[in-house]
Design an enzyme around this catalytic site. Structure first.
Site: not given
Length: 469
Positions: A123-124
């Protein structure tokens, strides 16, 4: 939320990761972690000694160890459907994650944290250690500069700990553990705070309480990015956990260590290390993106992440390497912070070495042996007193000629404790172990063996004890 609009933009967003909203002031309130490399080496060694678990592949193991309850939320379902329709994306991030997946999973497992957190770098940053957001958050875990420093991630001309996979993983998990405690064990609010800052989440919780509303993540009024952030993580967890159900064939990453952190015994040119390891420079740098130059920092950290098959041999080679062979050119051999005394000494070329204080050592004897001054030693090591303790490690920016003599003595000492053994016909692991009075497990670990088959002519590393058996 207009999910059609967001999902239309998701492809580009996912490949670059998200821009962190973390507020430095929030991170400062929770304190910092200093020893970002703590226990990695011992834990990695124990992982080597363990056989594969009941799951031969990483995604199967990760899926089996997930802990969080899957929310029945429309945003989670929408993101899940996107991942299912784009299996190529999961293959891409798996390729990026493959070298690091086992070590990050092991660290999460050791801390008894939810295994869903191994998906957070997707996600990051889409598991890209070199990712940089529009807000200048950097690395797998997307630390801002100030918050990275507060969590022990050094950043200077030579090195950026935010891109160091092992160091940033320790820092991120330390921060997430603190957030979880801060939010009374609510992991979804903790993950949201990792994105937006705990102050913002706490304010949203207070506002809901004042209105008599629930305070779980999905009930809070938060920025759009954060409201998408947690559903993306949970959607990934759902897809990984139920891959067969959704008809997804996840890439098979073996559930065993593929890399190991080694001690470089001081500053080293990455080109030299790559040649010693039989690797290309780009391949070595992909495992060690924290180093900004083609050399490690003269001020440390003195470690490299390397393929496990070459780790022991490379560590021995670097320990025995003469200082003048460690660096390629003068400009990168000179320590970053030369002081006036160093300039006056005329030592235009120096190399950073680490001296372990022995009983009877004084600043004067150490300085004399390296051809530097007591004042320099005190400045380099930020000492306010001349008193030393046995076992203390001092940084010495020594002229190459002086460092060479010290290193040659070190090489002799190390050579006396290790040797190469050529396998002969009829040899077995047990017979070699008995010959050198060592254990079979040690012999296999030193040589990264996962089987007991030997071939005549094969060369093994044997580490001898202090008695020189």
């Amino acid at each position: 939320m207009n999910m059609k609009l967001h999902l239309a933009l998701l492809g580009a967003l996912l490949l670059t990761g998200c821009q962190a909203l973390q507020q430095d002031s929030d991170k400062n309130n929770l304190g910092s972690t200093v020893n970002v490399m703590s226990n990695y080496r011992s834990h990695a060694t124990s992982a080597l000694d363990r056989s594969e678990s009941s799951h031969p592949y990483m995604w199967d193991r990760i899926a089996d160890e997930m802990q969080l309850t899957m929310p029945n939320d429309p945003d989670v379902i929408a993101y899940r459907d996107w991942y299912i329709k784009h299996p190529k994306y999961l293959r891409t991030v798996t390729e990026r994650a493959a070298p690091f997946l086992h070590l990050i999973t092991e660290e999460i497992d050791k801390r008894q944290m939810p295994m869903e957190l191994v998906l957070l770098p997707i996600v990051e940053s889409a598991y890209n250690p070199n990712a940089r957001s529009h807000g200048n958050a950097v690395g797998l875990w997307q630390f801002l500069s100030a918050s990275g420093k507060r969590y022990g991630l050094k950043q200077d001309y030579w090195y950026d700990g935010r891109r160091d996979v092992v160091a940033s993983t320790h820092a991120a998990l330390d921060y997430l553990a603190q957030l979880n405690a801060y939010f009374d064990g609510d992991w979804l609010n903790a993950v949201a705070a990792y994105n937006a800052g705990e102050g913002r989440i706490q304010n949203a919780i207070k506002a809901n309480r004042a209105q008599g509303k629930a305070t779980d993540f999905f009930s809070l009024n938060l920025p759009r990015q954060t409201m998408e952030y947690v559903p993306r993580l949970m959607a990934l967890a759902d897809v990984i956990k139920n891959a067969k159900k959704y008809g997804i064939d996840l890439p098979k990453v073996p559930n065993r260590p593929s890399v190991r952190l080694i001690d470089t015994n001081g500053q080293i040119d990455l080109r030299t290390a790559a040649e010693q390891a039989g690797m290309s420079l780009p391949a070595l740098k992909r495992l060690n993106p924290g180093f900004n130059r083609n050399t490690t920092s003269p001020q440390g950290p003195d470690h490299l992440l390397v393929p496990i098959g070459v780790a022991d041999e490379l560590e021995l080679a670097l320990a025995d390497m003469a200082p003048q062979k460690r660096m390629r050119n003068d400009s990168e051999r000179v320590a970053l912070a030369k002081n006036d005394d160093a300039a006056k000494s005329g030592s235009s070329v120096s190399i950073s070495v680490h001296h372990k204080v022995k009983r009877g050592d004084t600043l004067w004897t150490i300085a004399s042996s390296y051809g530097v001054s007591e004042k320099q030693l005190m400045q380099w090591n930020k000492l306010t007193k001349k008193k030393l303790k046995a076992g203390q490690v001092l940084l010495v920016n020594a002229p190459v000629s002086k460092a060479s003599g010290k290193a040659s003595k070190l090489s002799v000492a190390k050579a006396a404790k290790s040797r190469r053994y050529e396998v002969r016909r009829g040899d077995s692991l047990s017979s070699i172990a008995e010959k050198f009075q060592i254990t079979i497990n040690d012999l296999m670990r030193w040589n990264s063996l996962d089987h007991n088959r030997l071939k005549p002519g094969q060369t093994l590393t044997v580490r001898l004890n202090d008695s020189g058996v």
